[in-house]
Structure formats: C-alpha cells, structure tokens
Scaffold this motif. Sequence first.
Motif, PDB file in Angstrom:
ATOM      1  N   SER A 147       0.852  -1.189   0.000  1.00  0.00           N
ATOM      2  CA  SER A 147       0.000   0.000   0.000  1.00  0.00           C
ATOM      3  C   SER A 147       0.887   1.239   0.000  1.00  0.00           C
ATOM      4  O   SER A 147       2.043   1.202   0.458  1.00  0.00           O
ATOM      5  CB  SER A 147      -0.893   0.004   1.244  1.00  0.00           C
ATOM      6  OG  SER A 147      -0.085   0.135   2.399  1.00  0.00           O
ATOM      7  N   LEU A 148       0.321   2.321  -0.527  1.00  0.00           N
ATOM      8  CA  LEU A 148       1.102   3.571  -0.596  1.00  0.00           C
ATOM      9  C   LEU A 148       0.310   4.697   0.057  1.00  0.00           C
ATOM     10  O   LEU A 148      -0.882   4.878  -0.233  1.00  0.00           O
ATOM     11  CB  LEU A 148       1.397   3.930  -2.052  1.00  0.00           C
ATOM     12  CG  LEU A 148       2.008   5.312  -2.288  1.00  0.00           C
ATOM     13  CD1 LEU A 148       3.396   5.404  -1.679  1.00  0.00           C
ATOM     14  CD2 LEU A 148       2.062   5.619  -3.787  1.00  0.00           C
ATOM     15  N   THR A 149       1.009   5.453   0.898  1.00  0.00           N
ATOM     16  CA  THR A 149       0.412   6.652   1.483  1.00  0.00           C
ATOM     17  C   THR A 149       1.386   7.813   1.306  1.00  0.00           C
ATOM     18  O   THR A 149       2.517   7.762   1.836  1.00  0.00           O
ATOM     19  CB  THR A 149       0.144   6.452   2.988  1.00  0.00           C
ATOM     20  OG1 THR A 149      -0.707   5.305   3.150  1.00  0.00           O
ATOM     21  CG2 THR A 149      -0.537   7.684   3.573  1.00  0.00           C
ATOM     22  N   VAL A 150       0.964   8.800   0.557  1.00  0.00           N
ATOM     23  CA  VAL A 150       1.810   9.985   0.343  1.00  0.00           C
ATOM     24  C   VAL A 150       1.132  11.166   1.026  1.00  0.00           C
ATOM     25  O   VAL A 150      -0.062  11.412   0.792  1.00  0.00           O
ATOM     26  CB  VAL A 150       1.997  10.274  -1.154  1.00  0.00           C
ATOM     27  CG1 VAL A 150       2.775  11.575  -1.353  1.00  0.00           C
ATOM     28  CG2 VAL A 150       2.679   9.119  -1.842  1.00  0.00           C
ATOM     29  N   THR A 151       1.890  11.867   1.823  1.00  0.00           N
ATOM     30  CA  THR A 151       1.341  13.023   2.531  1.00  0.00           C
ATOM     31  C   THR A 151       2.304  14.196   2.416  1.00  0.00           C
ATOM     32  O   THR A 151       3.491  14.069   2.777  1.00  0.00           O
ATOM     33  CB  THR A 151       1.142  12.688   4.025  1.00  0.00           C
ATOM     34  OG1 THR A 151       0.411  11.461   4.139  1.00  0.00           O
ATOM     35  CG2 THR A 151       0.380  13.806   4.731  1.00  0.00           C
ATOM     36  N   ASP A 152       1.776  15.314   1.909  1.00  0.00           N
ATOM     37  CA  ASP A 152       2.556  16.577   1.821  1.00  0.00           C
ATOM     38  C   ASP A 152       3.937  16.371   1.195  1.00  0.00           C
ATOM     39  O   ASP A 152       4.947  16.888   1.698  1.00  0.00           O
ATOM     40  CB  ASP A 152       2.719  17.195   3.214  1.00  0.00           C
ATOM     41  CG  ASP A 152       1.386  17.637   3.795  1.00  0.00           C
ATOM     42  OD1 ASP A 152       0.493  17.980   2.988  1.00  0.00           O
ATOM     43  OD2 ASP A 152       1.235  17.569   5.029  1.00  0.00           O
ATOM     44  N   LEU A 153       3.959  15.632   0.142  1.00  0.00           N
ATOM     45  CA  LEU A 153       5.250  15.392  -0.534  1.00  0.00           C
ATOM     46  C   LEU A 153       5.649  16.630  -1.334  1.00  0.00           C
ATOM     47  O   LEU A 153       4.854  17.152  -2.122  1.00  0.00           O
ATOM     48  CB  LEU A 153       5.144  14.180  -1.466  1.00  0.00           C
ATOM     49  CG  LEU A 153       6.341  13.936  -2.373  1.00  0.00           C
ATOM     50  CD1 LEU A 153       7.582  13.573  -1.538  1.00  0.00           C
ATOM     51  CD2 LEU A 153       6.048  12.827  -3.389  1.00  0.00           C
ATOM     52  N   VAL A 178       2.712  17.032  -3.847  1.00  0.00           N
ATOM     53  CA  VAL A 178       1.593  16.082  -3.799  1.00  0.00           C
ATOM     54  C   VAL A 178       1.044  16.112  -2.372  1.00  0.00           C
ATOM     55  O   VAL A 178       1.654  15.548  -1.457  1.00  0.00           O
ATOM     56  CB  VAL A 178       2.036  14.651  -4.175  1.00  0.00           C
ATOM     57  CG1 VAL A 178       0.824  13.700  -4.139  1.00  0.00           C
ATOM     58  CG2 VAL A 178       2.704  14.624  -5.524  1.00  0.00           C
ATOM     59  N   PRO A 179      -0.084  16.795  -2.155  1.00  0.00           N
ATOM     60  CA  PRO A 179      -0.602  16.891  -0.785  1.00  0.00           C
ATOM     61  C   PRO A 179      -0.995  15.537  -0.216  1.00  0.00           C
ATOM     62  O   PRO A 179      -0.693  15.242   0.941  1.00  0.00           O
ATOM     63  CB  PRO A 179      -1.843  17.788  -0.942  1.00  0.00           C
ATOM     64  CG  PRO A 179      -1.629  18.502  -2.226  1.00  0.00           C
ATOM     65  CD  PRO A 179      -0.873  17.572  -3.106  1.00  0.00           C
ATOM     66  N   ALA A 180      -1.649  14.702  -1.043  1.00  0.00           N
ATOM     67  CA  ALA A 180      -2.080  13.392  -0.510  1.00  0.00           C
ATOM     68  C   ALA A 180      -2.321  12.419  -1.658  1.00  0.00           C
ATOM     69  O   ALA A 180      -2.802  12.813  -2.728  1.00  0.00           O
ATOM     70  CB  ALA A 180      -3.350  13.545   0.309  1.00  0.00           C
TER      71      ALA A 180
END
Lengths: 522, 225
Positions: free
Chosen positions: B6-12, B25-27
Amino acid sequence: MRDLWAALPSWGQDLLWLAALMLPVAVIAVALLRGLAPWPLALGMVRRFGWINAVFVGLIAVSVGMGIGLVAQERGLREGTAAAASKFDLVVTAPGSEVTMLLAAVYLRPADVPLIDGPTYAEIVADPRVRLAAPIAFGDSYEGDPVVGTVADFVTHLTDGEIEGRLFATEGEAVVGHLVEVALGDEIAPAHGHGAAADAHAHEGFHYEVVGRMAPTGSPWDRAVLVPVESVWGVHGLADGHAPHPQEAHGGTQEEERGHNHAEAHEDEHGEAHEARRDDGHGETHDHAHEDSHAAHGEDHADAHGDEHGHADADGEAHDDEHDHANDEAPSRALGPPYDPAYFPGTPAVIVVPHSIGQAYALQSAFTRDAGTMAFLPGAVLSQLYALLGDVRQAMSLMSLVAQGLVAASVLTGLVMLLRLFQRHIALLRALGAPTRFLVALVWSYGATLLVLGGVLGLGLGWATAAVLSGVVAARTGVAIPVGLGWPEVHLVAGFVAATASLALLPAWALTRGTGPSGTRP
Amino acid sequence: MTQGASLTVTDLAVAGDGGRRLLVVPALDLAPGTSLGVFGPSGAGKSTLLHALAGLAPRMTGRVAWDGTDIVGRSAAARAAFRAAHVGMIFQDHLLFEELSALGNAALPALYAPRAQRRAIRERAAAQLARLDLPVGTRRVVSFSGGERQRVAVARAMAADAPILLADEPTASLPREAADALAADLTAAARSDGRTLVCVTHDERLLARMDRRLRIVDGRVEAVA
C-alpha cells in the motif's frame, strides 16, 4: 622467528614475500567481494570496451615489461658471465690488469698483453697441485670467430669431454665451438688478426681440417676455433715448444731447425705470444725490426721482421714465414705437453685447473709475484666487478623504482578516466537498489582485472624482452645469457600490481560516491 | 504469490537544484495491488513523482510510506536497501547492461542479493523471460530489438519478486504493436502476482489498462480518477 625464517628454503622465503606483497590486494578483495558477485558485470565491461581495455592493458604491460626485461637481463648477464668463467678456475698471466686479462683469456676479447715465458710455464706445470696448465695463443680468426691455440686436454676440460667427432691430433686439425658455422670435415683458412683489420692472406695456403665440434659451453668459446697451440706458434714463425727431433736437427729444411737456433720474445698488436720465433732454417742473418724481449737460446743469428710475422732474409729473399704451413709438415711431430722451456715461445695466459678448488687459492698466492706473474680467480674478479657495478645497479634500481612509481601514477590517472565508463552503470545500479559496497566492488574488480592482466602480460613481455636482449648479447659476445624470470621480477610485478590495485580503491570509491541515480533520468 | 504494497503519500514536496520546487503532492493513497497511471504534459513532474516514490529524489520532504514504512528522510543506503527488497524499476530507455545476456540482465539483482536468494532470483528471471517469450541464451541484449529490450527490463523488475513496480514511460520508445504487447505483459504481470504498479505514461492505451489515473500539471496533482 629469525631462525625460522632462515630455516626456510629460498623458494619458501620468496613465496612468502610474494604472499606479503599481495596481502593488501587479498584483504581488499575479501572485504569488498564477500557475499557479492560483481564478476559477470566487471568481465562484461572488459569485453564490451575490448579495444580501450586492450590498449590500457597493453600500456601497462609495456611499462612493466620494460622494467622486468631490464632486471631479468641484468641478472642473466651476471649469471651468464659467471657461468662462462666457471671452467676457468685460475688464470696465470704476466703482471698487468686482471680485468684486461680476464677479458682476453676467458672472454676472448683481444688485448695487447705481455707473455709468460717457458721456464715460468714449466714451473706452473711442475706444481703438484696443478692438474692441468693450458697455454693459450690467439691473434688469428676465421670468419670473425677467434682462432685459439691450446692443448687438447683443455678442450676436454672445457666441454667435459662432450665433443662431436674427435680432438685435434695434428697441427692441421681443429675443433670448433658449438656456434661456429662449419661442418666436420670442412677445411678452414685462418686470417691474421680480428674484425675489419683481419688479413685473410697473411696465412695464405694454410688451413685446418675441422675434426671435432664442442658441446655448448655458454661462453665465447662456443664461437672459437680451437687448434693446437703449436700450429698457432708455427704459423707465426715461432718455435713450437718442443725440442727438434735429432733427425730434424740435421735435415737442412726450414722445419728441421724450427726454434733451434734462437728464440725471441715479442708482442704483436694482437697480444700474441711469440717469445721464440721460428728460424726459417736457411741460416740467414736477420735484423730485428721490432721491439723484442728476448729469451734467446743458443742463437747464432737474429731474425729480421718486416712486420711481426714476416721477415726478410739477409740475402734479400723476402718472404713471410707465417706461410710455413703445418699442413705441409710431417704429422709425426710432437703435439701437446710437455713443452721444452727453451723452445716455448711464450703465452699470454695459462689456464690452470687445480686438483681441488682449495688449491686454486694456494696457487693464486704462489704465482702472484710482483715482477714475474700474476694469478687471479676469474670468479673473484667478476665478483669485484659486480660489486663495483652494484652501486650503479642500485642507482639504476632506484631510477627504475621511480619510473615504476610514475608509471603507476599514470596508470591510476588512466584508470580514473576509464572508470567514467561506469557512471551510467553506477547510476542504474543505484536506482535498482544495489548497495554501495557492490558498486565499489564492481568498479574496483574491473580496475584490478586490468591491472593484473597488464602485470601478467608485462611479466611475459619482460621475459620476451630479456630473450631478445640475450640473443643480441649472445650473438655479439658468445656469452649465453640465461633467459628466465626469477623471483625478483615476480616480486616487482606483484608490488606494482598490489600498489596500483590498492590505490585503485580510491577512484572506485570516489566514482561511486560522486555518481547518483540521476543518470537514470531520461 | 507476491502481496502488493500500500502507498500513502502526505505533503510530498520535491525540490530541484537551487531549491526550485518540482512537485507537490498533498495526498495520495493506493491500496495493495492497485495499478496507477500517471499522465500529463512533458516536464510536469511525472517522472519526479516516480523517483520520489522510489526514494531516488535527492531533495524531498513530506511522507512517502509503503506499507507504513516512510522512506523520506532515510539514508541513501537505507533507501537503496528498500528498493532492492521492495521495488522493481522499469525505465523509459530500458537501461539494460548491453554486455550481458537477457538472463544476465533479468537476474541482475542476484549479483548483490544475499547468497541464499540468488538461485531463486535466477529461476524467477528465467521464468519471466519465458513468459515474455524471450530467449534465455547467451546472446547479448545489444542485438535485441527495442520491444525485446523493454520486455527484458520488465522481466528484471519482476525477477526480484518486488511487491512494487514503478515504470517510467515503458512504451515510449516502442512501435504501436510492441507497445500494446508490452502494456498487456506489464499489467498482466502485475495483476497476476498482485503487485502495486505505478506507471508514468503518455500512452492512452496503457492508461486504459490502469485501475486508477493521476494527472500532473506544472508539478501539481490536478486530478485523480
């Protein structure tokens, strides 16, 4: 520890030295490659950039090979010259330069040298410690090869009896060295002198029949034509060392009175030994036209010599008495020792073989006399020469070491440039997740492969260089230079490879550190 | 079977040279086994996103978590180890080692993998090459066609048995027919093993095969479908 080291055989010590030299490389290899397998990629790179790598390896090989070749050649030269002198236990000459006499008597390099007279020679022969005392006489040549007069026993000593055919038995016979380009049964005519100054007509009409060929000796004697010393004396118009036969004494021919009437000592420009010049038997009175050192025996007249060999009769009949030919003489005349001191023309050197090597030192002492004779051990003179040249050799070694250091620096600089070929690989491998140690291992093993290949090829090239140089030296001097790679050369290459391979770690590390995965971006 | 991550991107946020902002990338969330197509104009930041997801972007902030493991802020060595264990990368211009054979390239991770895993990697590489109809001989890939090379790159990405596949313009250099074949191979390979696939592409047909699509313009996510 020191005792343990001393107890090791020399090959064991050399092997340990090699291991010690290569230890840094082994440590680096184990530390870097443990658990990794970069070789398919490293060897793939070697194949892929074959030409670039070949040029790089070639440059290393040539650099290493030249150093190796010179080191091997220098050692070979020492071994070859020492081996060439091994049959010459002791040389007795008139006082002078040991080196000059060594070159003349052992290495057959013509020199203007004084002579030993008959009584001195007889004294040497009479010494109970002497097994063989061989007079030598030179001054003539055949097709550039020296013609050396000596005794049959010395030929046997020189070759340990290994002769194809047989020894000379008459004054008209010769045994040739292994490299002399004549066949058994051929007839050869000696020229007077050596090289460009040789006079092919001085002994015109005189010839030797080749009856034997010596086994290789690895010395200049392989290029010599060995003949009875009596024939050399005879062809130059000297007494032959033997008292005339009673019948000859009254025969009236020129041979009958050979050496009977007088003897004189003189030197020619070739250092020949002619103390007792042969009388031509005509009873003429001769005027000496050259400087003589006389050992006259019952002279009733003196020779006249237009040159050192020719002479003119008092009655005006000019002729060259060196044209008296052994071929024309009766084969029953005495050949070889014992010689009659009164009829011994002189010899520039006597090669002495003692019964034991210990006696050589005693004989050297016995025959080293300020005014009379000089005796030397060729091996000892060579050692002194090597020691003298050793300082030069050390300087050369230092220069060679500096040169190798510069070569190593150049190799590393080249390697830094060559490793740039890896930048794309490094970037890709980084992107794929390869660990840094793998990247360093890959680049280092590639560089080390080239360095080891260059070193090994350099070793081979060094051997080939030494072989070529040995061939040239052997062709020019007759001294067989052993061609072979010894431990010093192996150690030199190992040191070079170890140093450069160890230092190659730095550019490998710098390259992997300086190359990020950004190279994978289009 | 491989379980996708699974992938979770936050505030990248990814910055380039001089601090210039390349991508924000905010989310973004992906479920395991999902395929995501990333598209947009050239220079918009698509490949930057892919590199950030792989931990290859040199200057990034925020959070990129695969199965809960955040790779932002980790050392280069740690991120490399993460990629080696979890990520299969496919590059636009194949990026193969031309001096090696197809199998040599496909089994490349075996060269630096623990000794115990090498044999399995080689076997998987050979199986992937066979599945993609590629020769397992000694012929070097320098003589392969573009389509063959890209399939070798796919086999390499699959051979490490990574749960994450990241592909950057995998069909860009291929003719239509080869591109379609590769798109089919790639998506089938991902789906058959349940891998999570993120694919940057301009290729509409490849995008059509993705479970989700994300459009990036000027370094910002404009739409997620």
